[in-house]
Motif scaffolding. Structure first.
Motif, PDB file in Angstrom:
ATOM      1  N   ARG A 111       0.836  -1.209   0.000  1.00 12.92           N
ATOM      2  CA  ARG A 111       0.000   0.000   0.000  1.00 12.92           C
ATOM      3  C   ARG A 111       0.869   1.256   0.000  1.00 12.92           C
ATOM      4  NH1 ARG A 111      -5.403   0.356  -1.334  1.00 12.92           N
ATOM      5  NH2 ARG A 111      -6.360  -1.682  -0.935  1.00 12.92           N
ATOM      6  N   ARG A 112       1.952   1.212   0.734  1.00 13.39           N
ATOM      7  CA  ARG A 112       2.863   2.362   0.788  1.00 13.39           C
ATOM      8  C   ARG A 112       3.495   2.595  -0.586  1.00 13.39           C
ATOM      9  NH1 ARG A 112       5.626   0.668   5.048  1.00 13.39           N
ATOM     10  NH2 ARG A 112       4.057   1.569   6.438  1.00 13.39           N
ATOM     11  N   ALA A 113       3.870   1.517  -1.247  1.00 15.08           N
ATOM     12  CA  ALA A 113       4.456   1.640  -2.578  1.00 15.08           C
ATOM     13  C   ALA A 113       3.438   2.192  -3.576  1.00 15.08           C
ATOM     14  CB  ALA A 113       4.968   0.283  -3.048  1.00 15.08           C
ATOM     15  N   ALA A 114       2.182   1.760  -3.460  1.00 15.47           N
ATOM     16  CA  ALA A 114       1.138   2.253  -4.361  1.00 15.47           C
ATOM     17  C   ALA A 114       0.891   3.742  -4.135  1.00 15.47           C
ATOM     18  CB  ALA A 114      -0.153   1.464  -4.153  1.00 15.47           C
ATOM     19  N   LEU A 115       0.899   4.163  -2.874  1.00 16.48           N
ATOM     20  CA  LEU A 115       0.694   5.576  -2.571  1.00 16.48           C
ATOM     21  C   LEU A 115       1.880   6.409  -3.059  1.00 16.48           C
ATOM     22  CD1 LEU A 115      -1.190   7.640  -1.216  1.00 16.48           C
ATOM     23  CD2 LEU A 115       0.085   7.282   0.909  1.00 16.48           C
ATOM     24  N   ARG A 116       3.078   5.862  -2.961  1.00 14.87           N
ATOM     25  CA  ARG A 116       4.253   6.573  -3.470  1.00 14.87           C
ATOM     26  C   ARG A 116       4.129   6.789  -4.975  1.00 14.87           C
ATOM     27  NH1 ARG A 116       9.423   5.757  -5.676  1.00 14.87           N
ATOM     28  NH2 ARG A 116      11.036   7.108  -4.777  1.00 14.87           N
ATOM     29  N   GLU A 117       3.633   5.787  -5.693  1.00 11.25           N
ATOM     30  CA  GLU A 117       3.467   5.931  -7.136  1.00 11.25           C
ATOM     31  C   GLU A 117       2.427   6.996  -7.463  1.00 11.25           C
ATOM     32  OE1 GLU A 117       4.098   5.684 -11.067  1.00 11.25           O
ATOM     33  OE2 GLU A 117       5.345   4.842  -9.468  1.00 11.25           O
ATOM     34  N   VAL A 118       1.364   7.062  -6.680  1.00 10.11           N
ATOM     35  CA  VAL A 118       0.377   8.136  -6.850  1.00 10.11           C
ATOM     36  C   VAL A 118       1.047   9.492  -6.672  1.00 10.11           C
ATOM     37  CG1 VAL A 118      -1.640   9.242  -5.771  1.00 10.11           C
ATOM     38  CG2 VAL A 118      -1.672   6.792  -6.267  1.00 10.11           C
ATOM     39  N   TYR A 119       1.907   9.596  -5.661  1.00 10.70           N
ATOM     40  CA  TYR A 119       2.617  10.848  -5.397  1.00 10.70           C
ATOM     41  C   TYR A 119       3.528  11.229  -6.564  1.00 10.70           C
ATOM     42  CZ  TYR A 119       5.800  14.133  -3.076  1.00 10.70           C
ATOM     43  OH  TYR A 119       6.559  15.231  -2.749  1.00 10.70           O
ATOM     44  N   LEU A 120       4.242  10.248  -7.110  1.00 10.55           N
ATOM     45  CA  LEU A 120       5.125  10.518  -8.245  1.00 10.55           C
ATOM     46  C   LEU A 120       4.322  10.980  -9.460  1.00 10.55           C
ATOM     47  CD1 LEU A 120       7.559   7.455  -7.969  1.00 10.55           C
ATOM     48  CD2 LEU A 120       7.989   9.805  -7.230  1.00 10.55           C
ATOM     49  N   ARG A 121       3.208  10.314  -9.707  1.00 16.61           N
ATOM     50  CA  ARG A 121       2.338  10.716 -10.825  1.00 16.61           C
ATOM     51  C   ARG A 121       1.771  12.116 -10.590  1.00 16.61           C
ATOM     52  NH1 ARG A 121      -1.823   6.033 -10.738  1.00 16.61           N
ATOM     53  NH2 ARG A 121      -2.919   7.359 -12.234  1.00 16.61           N
ATOM     54  N   ALA A 122       1.426  12.399  -9.345  1.00 19.36           N
ATOM     55  CA  ALA A 122       0.895  13.726  -9.022  1.00 19.36           C
ATOM     56  C   ALA A 122       1.946  14.809  -9.246  1.00 19.36           C
ATOM     57  CB  ALA A 122       0.398  13.755  -7.575  1.00 19.36           C
ATOM     58  N   LEU A 123       3.190  14.529  -8.877  1.00 20.23           N
ATOM     59  CA  LEU A 123       4.271  15.482  -9.125  1.00 20.23           C
ATOM     60  C   LEU A 123       4.419  15.754 -10.619  1.00 20.23           C
ATOM     61  CD1 LEU A 123       7.243  14.571  -6.739  1.00 20.23           C
ATOM     62  CD2 LEU A 123       6.190  16.825  -7.003  1.00 20.23           C
ATOM     63  N   GLU A 124       4.359  14.678 -11.409  1.00 13.54           N
ATOM     64  CA  GLU A 124       4.482  14.844 -12.856  1.00 13.54           C
ATOM     65  C   GLU A 124       3.338  15.708 -13.397  1.00 13.54           C
ATOM     66  OE1 GLU A 124       6.542  12.851 -16.428  1.00 13.54           O
ATOM     67  OE2 GLU A 124       5.982  11.499 -14.806  1.00 13.54           O
ATOM     68  N   CYS A 125       2.133  15.458 -12.910  1.00 11.16           N
ATOM     69  CA  CYS A 125       0.995  16.278 -13.330  1.00 11.16           C
ATOM     70  C   CYS A 125       1.166  17.730 -12.884  1.00 11.16           C
ATOM     71  CB  CYS A 125      -0.304  15.717 -12.754  1.00 11.16           C
ATOM     72  SG  CYS A 125      -0.820  14.149 -13.471  1.00 11.16           S
ATOM     73  N   ALA A 126       1.682  17.915 -11.678  1.00 11.59           N
ATOM     74  CA  ALA A 126       1.861  19.272 -11.150  1.00 11.59           C
ATOM     75  C   ALA A 126       2.816  20.080 -12.015  1.00 11.59           C
ATOM     76  CB  ALA A 126       2.364  19.212  -9.712  1.00 11.59           C
ATOM     77  N   ILE A 127       3.852  19.428 -12.553  1.00 12.59           N
ATOM     78  CA  ILE A 127       4.790  20.136 -13.427  1.00 12.59           C
ATOM     79  C   ILE A 127       4.042  20.729 -14.618  1.00 12.59           C
ATOM     80  CG2 ILE A 127       6.855  19.938 -14.855  1.00 12.59           C
ATOM     81  CD1 ILE A 127       7.535  17.376 -13.185  1.00 12.59           C
ATOM     82  N   VAL A 128       3.225  19.898 -15.254  1.00 18.38           N
ATOM     83  CA  VAL A 128       2.488  20.329 -16.450  1.00 18.38           C
ATOM     84  C   VAL A 128       1.477  21.412 -16.096  1.00 18.38           C
ATOM     85  CG1 VAL A 128       0.990  19.567 -18.334  1.00 18.38           C
ATOM     86  CG2 VAL A 128       2.777  18.042 -17.464  1.00 18.38           C
ATOM     87  N   CYS A 129       0.740  21.183 -15.020  1.00 16.48           N
ATOM     88  CA  CYS A 129      -0.322  22.128 -14.641  1.00 16.48           C
ATOM     89  C   CYS A 129       0.258  23.468 -14.188  1.00 16.48           C
ATOM     90  CB  CYS A 129      -1.189  21.515 -13.547  1.00 16.48           C
ATOM     91  SG  CYS A 129      -2.090  20.042 -14.073  1.00 16.48           S
ATOM     92  N   ASP A 130       1.339  23.418 -13.433  1.00 15.15           N
ATOM     93  CA  ASP A 130       1.984  24.664 -12.998  1.00 15.15           C
ATOM     94  C   ASP A 130       2.497  25.450 -14.197  1.00 15.15           C
ATOM     95  OD1 ASP A 130       1.612  24.466 -10.245  1.00 15.15           O
ATOM     96  OD2 ASP A 130       3.423  23.286  -9.956  1.00 15.15           O
ATOM     97  N   ALA A 131       3.127  24.756 -15.139  1.00 18.73           N
ATOM     98  CA  ALA A 131       3.651  25.435 -16.330  1.00 18.73           C
ATOM     99  C   ALA A 131       2.510  26.073 -17.122  1.00 18.73           C
ATOM    100  CB  ALA A 131       4.430  24.448 -17.186  1.00 18.73           C
ATOM    101  N   ALA A 132       1.401  25.337 -17.269  1.00 19.58           N
ATOM    102  CA  ALA A 132       0.257  25.877 -18.015  1.00 19.58           C
ATOM    103  C   ALA A 132      -0.349  27.085 -17.305  1.00 19.58           C
ATOM    104  CB  ALA A 132      -0.802  24.793 -18.186  1.00 19.58           C
ATOM    105  N   ASN A 133      -0.207  27.102 -15.993  1.00 20.98           N
ATOM    106  CA  ASN A 133      -0.747  28.205 -15.190  1.00 20.98           C
ATOM    107  C   ASN A 133       0.223  29.380 -15.098  1.00 20.98           C
ATOM    108  OD1 ASN A 133      -3.034  29.070 -13.634  1.00 20.98           O
ATOM    109  ND2 ASN A 133      -1.821  28.810 -11.767  1.00 20.98           N
ATOM    110  N   GLY A 134       1.395  29.236 -15.719  1.00 19.55           N
ATOM    111  CA  GLY A 134       2.392  30.296 -15.671  1.00 19.55           C
ATOM    112  C   GLY A 134       3.263  30.271 -14.436  1.00 19.55           C
TER     113      GLY A 134
END
Length: 251
Positions: free
Chosen positions: A156-179
């Motif tokens: 479960r901890r490993a699965a949550l870590r993967e969610v966190y990594l995916r969220a970070l990747e999404c945050a990069i794109v969303c932050d860039a799009a938001n300026g």
């Protein structure tokens, strides 16, 4: 009133103004059983399965009696926050948590949110994914069941870590799009620190740096990526990473 259950940081159940904190649960084992049955609530969980998770290979002779005592105390704890007595059900040697249909569970919400962010990004609507990305980010970064190192908790901890990594990747794109390029760059660096061979993080970092006008630094990121991949995996950067690099050189 929506029941809210947190399995990250401190385990707790909230039902309106009523709170069941992990300190009120029947010890470490009670905390683990509650988390296990909440996370696995879509299916019945056998006594043997729970016993193995609680005691591993050192199952005591009277383990079934001990498990029944934990379950009884958990039922009382759940009643203390207004949940029905049959919330934790027993049938045919199995247990199942039957929570209200609209119950919110943090790790479930994180998984749903990161998927929604990825769908928005794939549809070229990154700003629609901004909020979802950060919901998953804030939940995913929290520790899951500190102190537990059994097989289930580790998975479960490993699965949550993967969610966190995916969220970070999404945050990069969303932050860039938001300026918010500084935030995008920081998120990319955080992702690289956690996953040094994740090429997509280098690609997004190069793009974010280039958007700030710092092409020279973006080119250095490619060299860092190339070196890490060579040292860690013995492979060159992928065609996608090289394409980003070449666009910087030609641009």
């Amino acid at each position: 009133m929506t029941v809210r259950i947190y399995l990250t940081s401190r385990v707790r159940v909230e039902n309106g103004d009523l709170l069941l904190d992990e300190s009120a649960l029947p010890g470490r084992q009670g905390r683990l059983v509650l988390a296990y049955l909440v996370a696995e609530r879509t299916r019945p969980v056998s006594r043997d399965e729970l016993g193995l998770e609680l005691w591993g290979d050192e199952v005591p002779d009277a383990w079934e009696k001990g498990l029944m005592a934990i379950i009884s105390k958990l039922r009382a704890a759940l009643r203390s926050v207004g949940l029905p007595g049959d919330t934790l059900q027993t049938a045919f040697g199995c247990y199942q948590m039957m929570l209200p249909h609209d119950t919110w569970v943090d790790i479930e919400d994180a998984a749903t949110a990161v998927h929604a962010a990825e769908v928005a990004i794939a549809a070229d609507r990154p700003l629609d994914g901004y909020g979802w990305a950060y919901v998953a980010y804030h939940i995913g970064r929290r520790p899951f069941l500190l102190g537990e190192d059994g097989p289930w908790a580790s998975r479960r901890r490993a699965a949550l870590r993967e969610v966190y990594l995916r969220a970070l990747e999404c945050a990069i794109v969303c932050d860039a799009a938001n300026g918010d390029l500084a935030e995008a760059i920081q998120a990319a660096e955080d992702l690289i620190a956690l996953e040094p061979v994740r090429e997509s993080a280098y690609q997004r970092l190069m793009c974010a740096l280039a958007e700030t006008g710092n092409r020279a630094e973006a080119i250095k990121v490619y060299e860092r990526c190339r070196r890490v991949l060579d040292e860690e995996l013995g492979v060159p950067p992928s065609a996608q990473t090289r394409a980003v690099y070449e666009s910087l050189i030609l641009g």
